[in-house]
Design an enzyme around this catalytic site. Structure first.
Site, PDB file in Angstrom:
ATOM      1  N   LYS A 192      -9.768   0.705   4.762  1.00 53.15           N
ATOM      2  CA  LYS A 192      -8.981   0.809   5.996  1.00 53.15           C
ATOM      3  C   LYS A 192      -8.308   2.177   6.051  1.00 53.15           C
ATOM      4  CE  LYS A 192      -4.722  -0.078   7.223  1.00 53.15           C
ATOM      5  NZ  LYS A 192      -4.495   0.955   8.242  1.00 53.15           N
ATOM      6  N   GLU A 268      -0.680   4.682  -5.353  1.00 54.77           N
ATOM      7  CA  GLU A 268      -0.283   6.092  -5.400  1.00 54.77           C
ATOM      8  C   GLU A 268       0.738   6.264  -4.283  1.00 54.77           C
ATOM      9  OE1 GLU A 268       0.388   9.482  -4.711  1.00 54.77           O
ATOM     10  OE2 GLU A 268      -1.660   9.900  -4.055  1.00 54.77           O
ATOM     11  N   CYS A 302       2.317  14.076  -1.033  1.00 53.75           N
ATOM     12  CA  CYS A 302       3.126  13.210  -1.910  1.00 53.75           C
ATOM     13  C   CYS A 302       3.669  14.014  -3.078  1.00 53.75           C
ATOM     14  CB  CYS A 302       2.300  12.031  -2.388  1.00 53.75           C
ATOM     15  SG  CYS A 302       0.691  12.518  -2.972  1.00 53.75           S
ATOM     16  N   GLU A 399      12.243  10.665  -0.056  1.00 50.29           N
ATOM     17  CA  GLU A 399      11.087  11.471   0.344  1.00 50.29           C
ATOM     18  C   GLU A 399      11.157  11.720   1.851  1.00 50.29           C
ATOM     19  OE1 GLU A 399       7.068   9.675   0.342  1.00 50.29           O
ATOM     20  OE2 GLU A 399       6.472  11.427  -0.810  1.00 50.29           O
TER      21      GLU A 399
HETATM   22  O1  TXE Z   1       3.239   4.880   5.524  1.00 46.51           O
HETATM   23  P1  TXE Z   1       2.499   3.516   5.252  1.00 46.51           P
HETATM   24  P2  TXE Z   1       3.887   5.438   6.878  1.00 46.51           P
HETATM   25  C1  TXE Z   1       5.392   7.982   2.729  1.00 46.51           C
HETATM   26  C2  TXE Z   1       6.125   9.138   3.372  1.00 46.51           C
HETATM   27  C3  TXE Z   1       6.199   8.732   4.802  1.00 46.51           C
HETATM   28  C4  TXE Z   1       6.402   7.244   4.655  1.00 46.51           C
HETATM   29  C5  TXE Z   1       6.070   6.401   5.837  1.00 46.51           C
HETATM   30  O2  TXE Z   1       7.413   9.232   2.830  1.00 46.51           O
HETATM   31  O3  TXE Z   1       7.270   9.337   5.483  1.00 46.51           O
HETATM   32  O4  TXE Z   1       5.588   6.882   3.582  1.00 46.51           O
HETATM   33  O5  TXE Z   1       4.743   6.645   6.302  1.00 46.51           O
HETATM   34  C6  TXE Z   1      -1.026   0.873   5.685  1.00 46.51           C
HETATM   35  N1  TXE Z   1      -0.131  -3.963   4.125  1.00 46.51           N
HETATM   36  N2  TXE Z   1       3.961   8.231   2.588  1.00 46.51           N
HETATM   37  O6  TXE Z   1       4.805   4.430   7.469  1.00 46.51           O
HETATM   38  O7  TXE Z   1       2.936   2.517   6.273  1.00 46.51           O
HETATM   39  C7  TXE Z   1      -1.047   1.798   6.878  1.00 46.51           C
HETATM   40  O8  TXE Z   1      -1.758   1.211   7.957  1.00 46.51           O
HETATM   41  C8  TXE Z   1      -1.150  -3.145   3.831  1.00 46.51           C
HETATM   42  C9  TXE Z   1       3.558   8.812   1.330  1.00 46.51           C
HETATM   43  O9  TXE Z   1       2.839   5.959   7.757  1.00 46.51           O
HETATM   44  O10 TXE Z   1       2.670   3.212   3.828  1.00 46.51           O
HETATM   45  C10 TXE Z   1      -1.733   3.021   6.299  1.00 46.51           C
HETATM   46  O11 TXE Z   1      -3.142   2.817   6.259  1.00 46.51           O
HETATM   47  N3  TXE Z   1      -1.243  -1.895   4.316  1.00 46.51           N
HETATM   48  C11 TXE Z   1       2.109   8.787   1.146  1.00 46.51           C
HETATM   49  C12 TXE Z   1      -1.172   3.060   4.868  1.00 46.51           C
HETATM   50  O12 TXE Z   1      -0.659   1.749   4.624  1.00 46.51           O
HETATM   51  C13 TXE Z   1      -0.270  -1.439   5.127  1.00 46.51           C
HETATM   52  C14 TXE Z   1       1.239   8.937   2.316  1.00 46.51           C
HETATM   53  C15 TXE Z   1      -0.043   4.067   4.646  1.00 46.51           C
HETATM   54  O13 TXE Z   1       0.970   3.867   5.589  1.00 46.51           O
HETATM   55  C16 TXE Z   1       0.838  -2.258   5.464  1.00 46.51           C
HETATM   56  C17 TXE Z   1       1.767   8.308   3.522  1.00 46.51           C
HETATM   57  C18 TXE Z   1       0.882  -3.570   4.922  1.00 46.51           C
HETATM   58  N4  TXE Z   1       1.891  -4.401   5.167  1.00 46.51           N
HETATM   59  C19 TXE Z   1       3.106   8.019   3.611  1.00 46.51           C
HETATM   60  N5  TXE Z   1       1.665  -1.534   6.262  1.00 46.51           N
HETATM   61  C20 TXE Z   1       1.554   9.395  -0.092  1.00 46.51           C
HETATM   62  N6  TXE Z   1       1.760   8.746  -1.241  1.00 46.51           N
HETATM   63  O14 TXE Z   1       0.892  10.406  -0.065  1.00 46.51           O
HETATM   64  C21 TXE Z   1       1.100  -0.324   6.429  1.00 46.51           C
HETATM   65  N7  TXE Z   1      -0.077  -0.248   5.755  1.00 46.51           N
END
Ligand code: TXE
Length: 500
Positions: A192, A268, A302, A399
């Site tokens: 996904k 991660e 990240c 972050e």
């Molecule tokens: O992340 P999400 P968001 C951090 C960064 C950013 C914050 C929020 O600080 O500001 O997260 O970003 C999927 N069950 N990082 O809200 O929601 C979602 O659809 C399963 C750090 O956009 O974590 C997407 O595919 N999956 C990071 C993925 O999770 C779910 C990179 C990431 O989105 C879900 C991105 C659920 N309940 C954000 N809810 C890094 N480590 O590099 C959402 N998703």
């Protein structure tokens, strides 16, 4: 299948203007069961690019059934490593053939510059797929001597059907990191992509098809996290889930795995990585990397070096040079030849970052440089430097995931090690010093999955990557990632050596 036609104002697509935007399940393009869609917005303008399918739990069920069938009949133990390698190399070659097109798609959808998309995201994705193609015929167990007359050996078997949930900051690269080791070891995949940046994953499905992978080996289900992501994490027939994203969602995935079938989980997650600059560093080198550490990819990395610790004896000099560097960064159109910084990925991220900038001001920190929106269209934010911070401020602890760094003074080695480790995260850390004894001693004391010396943000598909503390569980990349996708079976054979 749902397709869209969009005339991109760049020759980079080489005339290809029509992309499938459905779900890729069992080797076919299909509409989602519910037929709903998600708007894909260009972050440079805030305008609609296209719509993609919003998958649901039912679509995940269909994808899992297809993956299970492929695993049992055409992939898994049925396809030898040499064949898996051949298909993966086909895919790598196709990505190479479409290098510019994939880079343009990434720049359009995510807002990162075409230059960086081409030279890092796409180049490293190709490298990653080909690197893991090299492993596909080298998955080996061991023979273990126990007693005479007994043969014991281990097999590193594929796990089966695996789920992979990826974010929007490096859409194609995160896909490559995930599918590379999973395919090399013989697993079938439900992937996904982020709802914000699914276009390269969709294009990759076309290339995966063209490369000749059997139907059901890779399935791409676009959609929201709360529906498709949740369905993957809870699915009783998905045996492993790999996730890159926020710590909040990482917890949900682990909880869902615990409450359902105890699937294996690798995570991660976020970071608040320290970047430590000693007074015996090459200051120009440190300035260049500190800037790249926090401003590259719009700060949406990240491993971003978001806490910049500078020894008090060189603090003023460093700050002055670092500010000049930030001023020199060209913000604008991701396709512009001299652009360094594009827009943030989405309105949501733009608002989140501006919220952190306000919180920094409210809690008494100084905006030394930047701090404002850039322009009136799209999600652009100025490179921002905060000074006069306190350790418990939100901008020091949380972050931000934007082009916002805090510059903090320190006294000596012990002081900076204590401050740097004062974080719930532990993804990466960097040390700048020309005294190699000091640089290595400090690196070894930092609680982080990666320590860089005299550089920042260096990630390579041959080298493991992952976090200490709440930055995650497990390691991706390199030989280490193969363990995430194999189950070890011990086979014990009695050839006349013993009896009950
Ligand atoms: O992340 P999400 P968001 C951090 C960064 C950013 C914050 C929020 O600080 O500001 O997260 O970003 C999927 N069950 N990082 O809200 O929601 C979602 O659809 C399963 C750090 O956009 O974590 C997407 O595919 N999956 C990071 C993925 O999770 C779910 C990179 C990431 O989105 C879900 C991105 C659920 N309940 C954000 N809810 C890094 N480590 O590099 C959402 N998703």
């Amino acid at each position: 299948p749902d397709t869209f036609t969009h005339t991109f104002d760049t020759p980079l697509f080489k005339g290809k203007t029509s992309f499938s935007t459905g779900l890729y399940i069992d080797g076919k393009w299909v509409d989602g069961v519910k037929g709903t869609t998600i708007d894909v917005v260009n972050p440079s303008t805030g305008k609609l690019i296209t719509k993609i399918s919003a998958g649901t739990k039912e679509d995940v069920d269909l994808a899992v059934a297809a993956a299970q069938k492929a695993f049992d009949t055409t992939w898994g133990l049925e396809t030898p490593g040499t064949k898996r390698a051949e298909l993966m190399n086909n895919l790598g070659n196709l990505m190479q053939k479409h290098h510019d097109e994939l880079s343009a798609l990434e720049a359009l959808d995510n807002g990162k510059t075409f230059f960086w998309a081409k030279n890092v995201d796409v180049a490293d994705s190709i490298g990653c797929i080909k690197y893991y193609a090299g492993w596909a015929d080298k998955i080996q167990g061991k023979t273990i001597e126990t007693t005479n007359g007994k043969l014991t050996y281990t097999r590193h078997e594929p796990i089966g059907v695996v789920g992979q949930i990826i974010p929007w900051n490096f859409p194609l690269l995160m896909m490559a990191w995930k599918i590379g080791p999973a395919l090399a070891t013989g697993n079938c995949i439900i992937l996904k992509p982020s709802e914000f940046t699914a276009l390269t994953a969709i294009r990759m499905a076309e290339l995966i098809h063209e490369a000749g992978f059997p139907p059901g080996v890779v399935n791409i289900v676009t959609g929201y996290g709360s529906t498709v992501g949740q369905a993957i994490s809870e699915h009783p027939h998905i045996e492993k889930v790999a996730f890159t994203g926020s710590t909040v969602v990482g917890r949900k995935i682990m909880a869902a795995a615990a409450q359902t079938n105890l699937k294996n989980v690798t995570l991660e997650l976020g970071g608040k990585s320290p970047n430590i600059i000693f007074d015996d560093a090459d200051i120009d080198q440190a300035v260049k990397f500190a800037s790249h550490g926090i401003f590259w990819n719009q700060g949406q990395a990240c491993s971003a070096g978001s806490r910049i610790f500078v020894q008090e004896t060189i603090y003023d000099k460093f700050l002055q040079k670092f500010t000049e560097k930030a001023k020199s960064l060209k913000i604008g159109d991701p396709f512009g030849v001299d652009t360094y910084q594009g827009p943030q990925v989405s309105q949501q991220q733009f608002d989140r970052i501006m919220g952190y900038i306000s919180s920094g001001k409210e809690q008494g920190a100084t905006v030394h440089y930047g701090g404002k929106r850039e322009g009136t269209e799209g999600y652009f934010i100025q490179p921002t430097i905060f000074t006069n911070t306190k350790p418990d401020m939100k901008i020091v602890q949380e972050e931000i995931f934007g082009p916002v760094g805090v510059v903090i003074k320190f006294k000596d080695d012990a002081d900076v090690i204590r401050q740097a480790n004062n974080s719930e995260y532990g993804l990466a850390a960097a040390v700048f010093s020309k005294n190699i004894d000091r640089a290595l001693q400090v690196s070894h004391k930092l609680k982080a999955g990666t320590a860089w010396v005299n550089c920042v943000n260096q990630v390579h598909f041959q080298v493991p990557f992952g976090g200490y503390k709440q930055s995650g569980i497990g390691r991706e990349l390199g030989e280490y990632a193969l363990d995430n996708y194999t189950a070890i079976k011990a086979v014990q054979i009695n050839f006349g050596g013993f009896d009950v």
